[in-house]
Write a protein that holds these residues in place. Sequence first.
Motif, PDB file in Angstrom:
ATOM      1  N   ILE A   1       0.795  -1.155   0.040  1.00  0.00           N
ATOM      2  CA  ILE A   1       0.179   0.048   0.041  1.00  0.00           C
ATOM      3  C   ILE A   1       0.795   1.251  -0.048  1.00  0.00           C
ATOM      4  O   ILE A   1       1.733   1.552   0.972  1.00  0.00           O
ATOM      5  CB  ILE A   1      -1.006  -0.051   1.134  1.00  0.00           C
ATOM      6  N   LYS A   2       0.921   2.190  -0.940  1.00  0.00           N
ATOM      7  CA  LYS A   2       1.469   3.200  -1.241  1.00  0.00           C
ATOM      8  C   LYS A   2       0.944   4.559  -0.414  1.00  0.00           C
ATOM      9  O   LYS A   2       1.693   5.422   0.024  1.00  0.00           O
ATOM     10  CB  LYS A   2       1.866   3.528  -2.588  1.00  0.00           C
ATOM     11  N   ALA A   3      -0.542   4.494  -0.481  1.00  0.00           N
ATOM     12  CA  ALA A   3      -1.277   5.644   0.195  1.00  0.00           C
ATOM     13  C   ALA A   3      -1.181   5.814   1.738  1.00  0.00           C
ATOM     14  O   ALA A   3      -0.965   4.833   2.365  1.00  0.00           O
ATOM     15  CB  ALA A   3      -2.369   5.594  -0.428  1.00  0.00           C
ATOM     16  N   PRO A   4      -1.066   6.788   2.280  1.00  0.00           N
ATOM     17  CA  PRO A   4      -1.016   7.223   3.648  1.00  0.00           C
ATOM     18  C   PRO A   4      -2.398   6.706   4.344  1.00  0.00           C
ATOM     19  O   PRO A   4      -3.323   6.785   3.386  1.00  0.00           O
ATOM     20  CB  PRO A   4      -0.434   8.506   4.037  1.00  0.00           C
ATOM     21  N   LEU A   5      -2.310   6.243   5.420  1.00  0.00           N
ATOM     22  CA  LEU A   5      -3.709   6.556   6.227  1.00  0.00           C
ATOM     23  C   LEU A   5      -4.270   7.585   6.173  1.00  0.00           C
ATOM     24  O   LEU A   5      -3.537   8.624   6.843  1.00  0.00           O
ATOM     25  CB  LEU A   5      -3.352   5.867   7.582  1.00  0.00           C
ATOM     26  N   ALA A   6      -5.379   7.995   5.745  1.00  0.00           N
ATOM     27  CA  ALA A   6      -6.137   9.099   5.815  1.00  0.00           C
ATOM     28  C   ALA A   6      -7.253   8.951   5.120  1.00  0.00           C
ATOM     29  O   ALA A   6      -7.786   7.954   4.518  1.00  0.00           O
ATOM     30  CB  ALA A   6      -5.343  10.407   4.808  1.00  0.00           C
ATOM     31  N   MET A   7      -8.323  10.038   5.523  1.00  0.00           N
ATOM     32  CA  MET A   7      -9.805   9.603   4.929  1.00  0.00           C
ATOM     33  C   MET A   7      -9.549  10.557   3.624  1.00  0.00           C
ATOM     34  O   MET A   7      -8.645  11.699   3.403  1.00  0.00           O
ATOM     35  CB  MET A   7     -10.808  10.455   5.823  1.00  0.00           C
ATOM     36  N   PRO A   8     -10.287   9.958   2.476  1.00  0.00           N
ATOM     37  CA  PRO A   8     -10.226  10.776   1.223  1.00  0.00           C
ATOM     38  C   PRO A   8     -11.045  11.948   1.260  1.00  0.00           C
ATOM     39  O   PRO A   8     -11.837  12.297   1.827  1.00  0.00           O
ATOM     40  CB  PRO A   8     -11.074   9.631   0.502  1.00  0.00           C
ATOM     41  N   ARG A   9     -10.493  13.166   0.415  1.00  0.00           N
ATOM     42  CA  ARG A   9     -10.883  14.334   0.463  1.00  0.00           C
ATOM     43  C   ARG A   9     -10.694  14.706  -0.909  1.00  0.00           C
ATOM     44  O   ARG A   9      -9.966  14.461  -1.800  1.00  0.00           O
ATOM     45  CB  ARG A   9      -9.953  15.005   1.363  1.00  0.00           C
TER      46      ARG A   9
END
Length: 316
Positions: free
Chosen positions: A45-53
């Motif tokens: 998984i490349k994306a950081p932990l976060a809510m999409p915005r």
Amino acid sequence: MSDPNACARAGKDRANIYTEITDKIIAELEAGRIPWVQPWGTAAIKAPLAMPRNASTLRGYSGINVLILWGAVIECGFSRQSWLTFRQALGLGGHVRKGERGTTVVYADRFIPEDERRRTAETGEEPGTIPFLKRFTVFNIEQCDGLPEDVAGSVVPPPPDQIEPQAESLIAATGADFRIGGARAYYNTTGDFVQVPPPAAYFEPINWHRTAFHELSHWSGAASRLARDLSGAFGSKSYAREELVAEMAGAFVCASLGIVPTVRHADYIGSWLEVLREDNRAVVRAASAASKAADFLLGFQQRPIASVDEGDEVAA
């Protein structure tokens, strides 16, 4: 000239959206993957932990769109959690690269049936409306070129040493009757209190916080707060629906605080599948209620969280 079949086709398309979403969630659950729990932080998984915005408005996506966009990040290998519509990319001075395929998300709208229009025209009453979902397409900012640097930048995760203090601060800020002790975690609807075993009872300290936010998600549904149906007895379908809401809400709160979400009650997967197979709108409603619960809890933070994007899904 009006098309007499337009309403029928529109109704079929609305049903198809719900069915498409539900079928995908069911397939994930059947495969043992939980859509609101992603393997953040792993090499895959490349994306950081976060809510999409939304990268233009900076507003967070909500409801079922969170699951859709998290799934797209995993499936496509994106390293960002920010999204734009085609027009928004142009408005920011950039553009979507030729050949890029967008991700379909949804938002709720309402329409008035023709027979209802006629009835209310005769009676003078307010017309009844029917909620439905509309599709629109967004692109991850990695699918765009020419965006300003501040738009194309990554979301900065909170410092690791601040995650647990912020979580504990939020728990206290809710003002809930929050009791520590006993051997199991639960929300008592009659006494309106949450009880969670002491942190020492958990193999990982952060699991205590995950459990706390799951139970506080139930607490948010009380009649004096968000007024969800909490009357279901253990094993009932209404109980399964509420557990589904609390699972997602807890995951949304955790992700917002930088805590990797985990499944609190994996043994309920069978009951969730039963509910989803019977009602193709159940997961959309549950995700919408979960966003409302997460926003309610996160609203106790000193810094207000991003409001729901007007293109986001709400209860339908």
